[in-house]
Design a protein around this motif. Structure first.
Motif, PDB file in Angstrom:
ATOM      1  N   ALA A   1       0.826  -1.210   0.000  1.00  0.00           N
ATOM      2  CA  ALA A   1       0.000   0.000   0.000  1.00  0.00           C
ATOM      3  C   ALA A   1       0.860   1.261   0.000  1.00  0.00           C
ATOM      4  O   ALA A   1       2.023   1.239   0.390  1.00  0.00           O
ATOM      5  N   GLY A   2       0.246   2.357  -0.420  1.00  0.00           N
ATOM      6  CA  GLY A   2       0.949   3.639  -0.400  1.00  0.00           C
ATOM      7  C   GLY A   2       1.050   4.218   0.991  1.00  0.00           C
ATOM      8  O   GLY A   2       1.964   4.990   1.301  1.00  0.00           O
ATOM      9  N   ALA A   3       0.102   3.852   1.871  1.00  0.00           N
ATOM     10  CA  ALA A   3       0.121   4.323   3.253  1.00  0.00           C
ATOM     11  C   ALA A   3      -0.767   3.414   4.084  1.00  0.00           C
ATOM     12  O   ALA A   3      -1.680   2.762   3.571  1.00  0.00           O
ATOM     13  N   ILE A   4      -0.478   3.365   5.376  1.00  0.00           N
ATOM     14  CA  ILE A   4      -1.319   2.664   6.345  1.00  0.00           C
ATOM     15  C   ILE A   4      -1.818   3.714   7.323  1.00  0.00           C
ATOM     16  O   ILE A   4      -1.017   4.437   7.927  1.00  0.00           O
TER      17      ILE A   4
ATOM     18  N   ILE B   1       3.917  -1.799  13.370  1.00  0.00           N
ATOM     19  CA  ILE B   1       4.710  -1.173  12.330  1.00  0.00           C
ATOM     20  C   ILE B   1       5.750  -2.081  11.690  1.00  0.00           C
ATOM     21  O   ILE B   1       6.404  -1.690  10.741  1.00  0.00           O
ATOM     22  N   LEU B   2       5.883  -3.327  12.167  1.00  0.00           N
ATOM     23  CA  LEU B   2       6.888  -4.213  11.586  1.00  0.00           C
ATOM     24  C   LEU B   2       6.674  -4.445  10.089  1.00  0.00           C
ATOM     25  O   LEU B   2       7.616  -4.294   9.298  1.00  0.00           O
ATOM     26  N   PRO B   3       5.455  -4.824   9.658  1.00  0.00           N
ATOM     27  CA  PRO B   3       5.276  -5.004   8.206  1.00  0.00           C
ATOM     28  C   PRO B   3       5.501  -3.707   7.429  1.00  0.00           C
ATOM     29  O   PRO B   3       5.950  -3.730   6.277  1.00  0.00           O
ATOM     30  N   ALA B   4       5.181  -2.567   8.056  1.00  0.00           N
ATOM     31  CA  ALA B   4       5.399  -1.282   7.385  1.00  0.00           C
ATOM     32  C   ALA B   4       6.879  -0.977   7.251  1.00  0.00           C
ATOM     33  O   ALA B   4       7.333  -0.481   6.216  1.00  0.00           O
ATOM     34  N   VAL B   5       7.651  -1.262   8.289  1.00  0.00           N
ATOM     35  CA  VAL B   5       9.104  -1.047   8.240  1.00  0.00           C
ATOM     36  C   VAL B   5       9.720  -1.876   7.125  1.00  0.00           C
ATOM     37  O   VAL B   5      10.548  -1.397   6.344  1.00  0.00           O
ATOM     38  N   GLN B   6       9.312  -3.132   7.048  1.00  0.00           N
ATOM     39  CA  GLN B   6       9.878  -4.040   6.041  1.00  0.00           C
ATOM     40  C   GLN B   6       9.630  -3.548   4.621  1.00  0.00           C
ATOM     41  O   GLN B   6      10.456  -3.761   3.731  1.00  0.00           O
ATOM     42  N   LYS B   7       8.489  -2.881   4.393  1.00  0.00           N
ATOM     43  CA  LYS B   7       8.147  -2.423   3.045  1.00  0.00           C
ATOM     44  C   LYS B   7       8.313  -0.906   2.884  1.00  0.00           C
ATOM     45  O   LYS B   7       7.940  -0.370   1.845  1.00  0.00           O
ATOM     46  N   SER B   8       8.841  -0.229   3.910  1.00  0.00           N
ATOM     47  CA  SER B   8       9.023   1.238   3.890  1.00  0.00           C
ATOM     48  C   SER B   8       7.723   1.969   3.561  1.00  0.00           C
ATOM     49  O   SER B   8       7.696   2.902   2.748  1.00  0.00           O
ATOM     50  N   ILE B   9       6.643   1.531   4.190  1.00  0.00           N
ATOM     51  CA  ILE B   9       5.323   2.155   3.987  1.00  0.00           C
ATOM     52  C   ILE B   9       5.073   3.127   5.143  1.00  0.00           C
ATOM     53  O   ILE B   9       5.136   2.725   6.303  1.00  0.00           O
ATOM     54  N   PRO B  10       4.799   4.402   4.873  1.00  0.00           N
ATOM     55  CA  PRO B  10       4.516   5.333   5.971  1.00  0.00           C
ATOM     56  C   PRO B  10       3.218   4.977   6.686  1.00  0.00           C
ATOM     57  O   PRO B  10       2.259   4.510   6.079  1.00  0.00           O
ATOM     58  N   VAL B  11       3.210   5.174   8.003  1.00  0.00           N
ATOM     59  CA  VAL B  11       2.037   4.916   8.833  1.00  0.00           C
ATOM     60  C   VAL B  11       1.559   6.243   9.398  1.00  0.00           C
ATOM     61  O   VAL B  11       2.358   7.038   9.910  1.00  0.00           O
ATOM     62  N   TRP B  12       0.267   6.496   9.307  1.00  0.00           N
ATOM     63  CA  TRP B  12      -0.327   7.707   9.878  1.00  0.00           C
ATOM     64  C   TRP B  12      -1.224   7.322  11.055  1.00  0.00           C
ATOM     65  O   TRP B  12      -1.985   6.355  10.975  1.00  0.00           O
ATOM     66  N   VAL B  13      -1.127   8.059  12.145  1.00  0.00           N
ATOM     67  CA  VAL B  13      -2.038   7.898  13.282  1.00  0.00           C
ATOM     68  C   VAL B  13      -2.960   9.101  13.286  1.00  0.00           C
ATOM     69  O   VAL B  13      -2.501  10.250  13.411  1.00  0.00           O
TER      70      VAL B  13
ATOM     71  N   THR C   1      -0.149  12.119  13.233  1.00  0.00           N
ATOM     72  CA  THR C   1       1.291  11.852  13.310  1.00  0.00           C
ATOM     73  C   THR C   1       1.705  10.936  12.176  1.00  0.00           C
ATOM     74  O   THR C   1       1.053   9.922  11.928  1.00  0.00           O
ATOM     75  N   LYS C   2       2.782  11.311  11.506  1.00  0.00           N
ATOM     76  CA  LYS C   2       3.328  10.477  10.435  1.00  0.00           C
ATOM     77  C   LYS C   2       4.537   9.707  10.970  1.00  0.00           C
ATOM     78  O   LYS C   2       5.443  10.292  11.563  1.00  0.00           O
ATOM     79  N   ILE C   3       4.522   8.391  10.753  1.00  0.00           N
ATOM     80  CA  ILE C   3       5.634   7.533  11.177  1.00  0.00           C
ATOM     81  C   ILE C   3       6.406   7.120   9.929  1.00  0.00           C
ATOM     82  O   ILE C   3       5.844   6.515   9.019  1.00  0.00           O
ATOM     83  N   THR C   4       7.690   7.462   9.894  1.00  0.00           N
ATOM     84  CA  THR C   4       8.492   7.220   8.696  1.00  0.00           C
ATOM     85  C   THR C   4       9.788   6.484   9.050  1.00  0.00           C
ATOM     86  O   THR C   4      10.184   6.408  10.211  1.00  0.00           O
ATOM     87  N   ALA C   5      10.443   5.971   8.030  1.00  0.00           N
ATOM     88  CA  ALA C   5      11.703   5.252   8.247  1.00  0.00           C
ATOM     89  C   ALA C   5      12.819   6.195   8.662  1.00  0.00           C
ATOM     90  O   ALA C   5      13.694   5.845   9.452  1.00  0.00           O
ATOM     91  N   THR C   6      12.797   7.427   8.138  1.00  0.00           N
ATOM     92  CA  THR C   6      13.874   8.379   8.397  1.00  0.00           C
ATOM     93  C   THR C   6      13.497   9.320   9.534  1.00  0.00           C
ATOM     94  O   THR C   6      12.473  10.010   9.451  1.00  0.00           O
ATOM     95  N   PRO C   7      14.284   9.368  10.599  1.00  0.00           N
ATOM     96  CA  PRO C   7      13.959  10.263  11.721  1.00  0.00           C
ATOM     97  C   PRO C   7      14.121  11.727  11.347  1.00  0.00           C
ATOM     98  O   PRO C   7      14.943  12.083  10.502  1.00  0.00           O
ATOM     99  N   VAL C   8      13.303  12.573  11.955  1.00  0.00           N
ATOM    100  CA  VAL C   8      13.378  14.009  11.737  1.00  0.00           C
ATOM    101  C   VAL C   8      14.274  14.619  12.817  1.00  0.00           C
ATOM    102  O   VAL C   8      14.108  14.331  14.000  1.00  0.00           O
TER     103      VAL C   8
END
Length: 467
Positions: free
Chosen positions: A220-223, A270-282, A293-300
């Motif tokens: 998916a493009g986002a979760i 977030i494990l499946p999202a991390v594996q596929k680099s899919i951003p997660v929104w809460v 809140t946006k959860i991404t692979a790269t820290p800000v």
């Protein structure tokens, strides 16, 4: 898009959910929707199962009857006459099956983990059917998918492990064609089945996990995790009313927070999202305009060393002391083998040459664990403890950070201290009764002048304005 129990708790909440999904569809986005059971339904189903297990058949069936009326009433408020005629009989069939199951448990006089999973699965099975019918009525082409046909797990009832390759295959076979055809698939979270088709569950909070598995399996493009708060906060707003929304956080930071007490996310989500680099929104279904809140692979990068403070209560400290540990090869292994035997997770560990102190979730197996440990060491147990965890990227890169933390809580007795090997976690153990005071002091010390690129300061302005 995953919607939690409060997002589908009644007809009004389901209407809001439909409006949110319509907004995504109007933007040209395909959506797969995962829903939890209606708020508190899982708790009631667990209570019904427990009542039946202790031969209180009348009590179990009374709980089921109340839930039946709630679902029937919600469907009546939510759906038009045509769909009520179709959905009401489906709801009655589900509850008839549940009642038969509860009678069977009472007759046998035993509640197994496998049967408990089957009982609690009814919550998501019912809510997903109602939401799918509501979507169909509102022009969203909603179609119900039984999650048990595509969320394939092992047979560890109560907390089953997903089989991701099998899940991806089933999603491509059963769900993807519906999306391609312009449908909006709706499935229950939390539930699955093993290879033999027997119902399993992913554990409490598992609806988030279902959404991540579906999102990961279909790339998916986002979760999106829709709940009843505006995203991940700098701490629990019930403790600190001036808590701030975190705009962006890394996968690692979010995982640490989830494990150490933050209630917004299931730790495994977030494990499946991390594996596929899919951003997660809460996001907040009661305030859909909020950015969340946006959860991404790269820290800000952030001026503050910490993004959030979490607290985990109802922990127990176990002190294991043995002078013969000195120079004794295999002693640590012997200790941890005991915890492995009883499948007891450890939160924090502190060691010296002759002693080990560790913290665990308080559970009913602790007396057995301590008895077995007593064969190799002197054991002491202290309950009513809590773990306070501060999470942020590159803590070690900030000079004097430990001094600032412990200075802020100098008036609180610290029982154990740990800095995670991941470099993003600093934790300590205290008495449960000191949690609120410690968290408020830390929040004042580290979030009094927040970085507006990372934190939503308008929330604090609003709180101040109300005051």
């Amino acid at each position: 898009m995953k919607f939690g129990g409060t997002s589908v708790e009644d007809a009004v909440a389901m209407e809001r959910t439909a409006a949110i999904v319509r907004g995504r569809r109007e933007r040209g986005l395909d959506a797969i929707v995962v829903v939890s059971a209606m708020a508190k339904v899982t708790d009631h189903l667990l209570a019904a199962a427990a009542a039946a297990g202790r031969d209180d058949k009348a009590g179990a069936l009374a709980i089921s009857a109340r839930l039946r009326h709630r679902h029937i009433d919600t469907a009546s408020d939510l759906l038009d006459a045509e769909r009520v005629e179709r959905v009401h009989p489906a709801i009655h069939r589900e509850f008839d099956a549940l009642d038969d199951l509860l009678r069977g448990i009472a007759a046998v006089g035993e509640l197994t983990a496998r049967t408990n999973d089957l009982v609690v699965s009814f919550g998501e099975r019912l809510s997903s059917q109602m939401v799918a019918a509501a979507f169909e009525q509102r022009g969203l082409n909603g179609v119900h998918v039984d999650a048990r046909t595509c969320i394939i797990t092992d047979s560890h009832y109560g907390k089953a492990a997903p089989q991701e390759a099998a899940i991806e295959e089933k999603l491509r076979e059963l769900v993807l064609p519906l999306v391609v055809a312009g449908k909006t698939p709706v499935m229950g979270g939390f539930i699955g089945s093993n290879a033999e088709g027997i119902t399993t569950t992913l554990g409490r909070g598992g609806s988030d996990y279902t959404a991540a598995l579906v999102g990961g399996g279909l790339h998916a493009g986002a979760i999106e995790i829709w709940t009843d708060v505006n995203g991940i906060m700098t701490t629990d707003p019930r403790i600190c009313p001036d808590a701030l929304r975190v705009k962006t956080i890394s996968f690692e930071e979010a995982a640490e927070l989830a494990y150490f007490g933050a209630k917004v996310l299931h730790p495994a989500t977030i494990l499946p999202a991390v594996q596929k680099s899919i951003p997660v929104w809460v996001l907040n279904s009661r305030n859909a305009e909020n950015e969340g809140t946006k959860i991404t692979a790269t820290p800000v990068k952030c001026a503050s060393p910490f993004k959030s403070i979490a607290a985990k209560k109802r922990l127990t400290i176990i002190d294991i002391v043995a002078s013969r540990m000195l120079m004794s090869h295999g002693y640590l292994k012997a200790v941890f083998d005991v915890f492995d035997k009883y499948k007891c997770a450890i939160d924090m560990v502190s060691t010296s040459e002759v002693s080990i102190s560790l913290s665990v979730d308080s559970n009913q197996r602790l007396p057995e664990i301590c008895e077995e440990l007593g064969k190799i060491a002197d054991v002491k147990m202290e309950g009513n403890k809590a773990l306070v965890c501060l999470v942020g990227e590159d803590i070690r890169g900030h000079n004097g950070i430990a001094g600032r933390v412990f200075g802020a809580v100098s008036h609180v007795n610290l029982r154990m201290i740990s800095q995670g090997a991941s470099e993003i976690n600093m934790s300590f153990m205290i008495d449960e009764e000191d949690v609120e005071e410690a968290v408020r002091s830390l929040h004042q010390a580290f979030f009094v002048d927040p970085d507006e690129n990372v934190f939503d300061v308008t929330a604090r302005v609003q709180v101040a304005g109300k005051a």
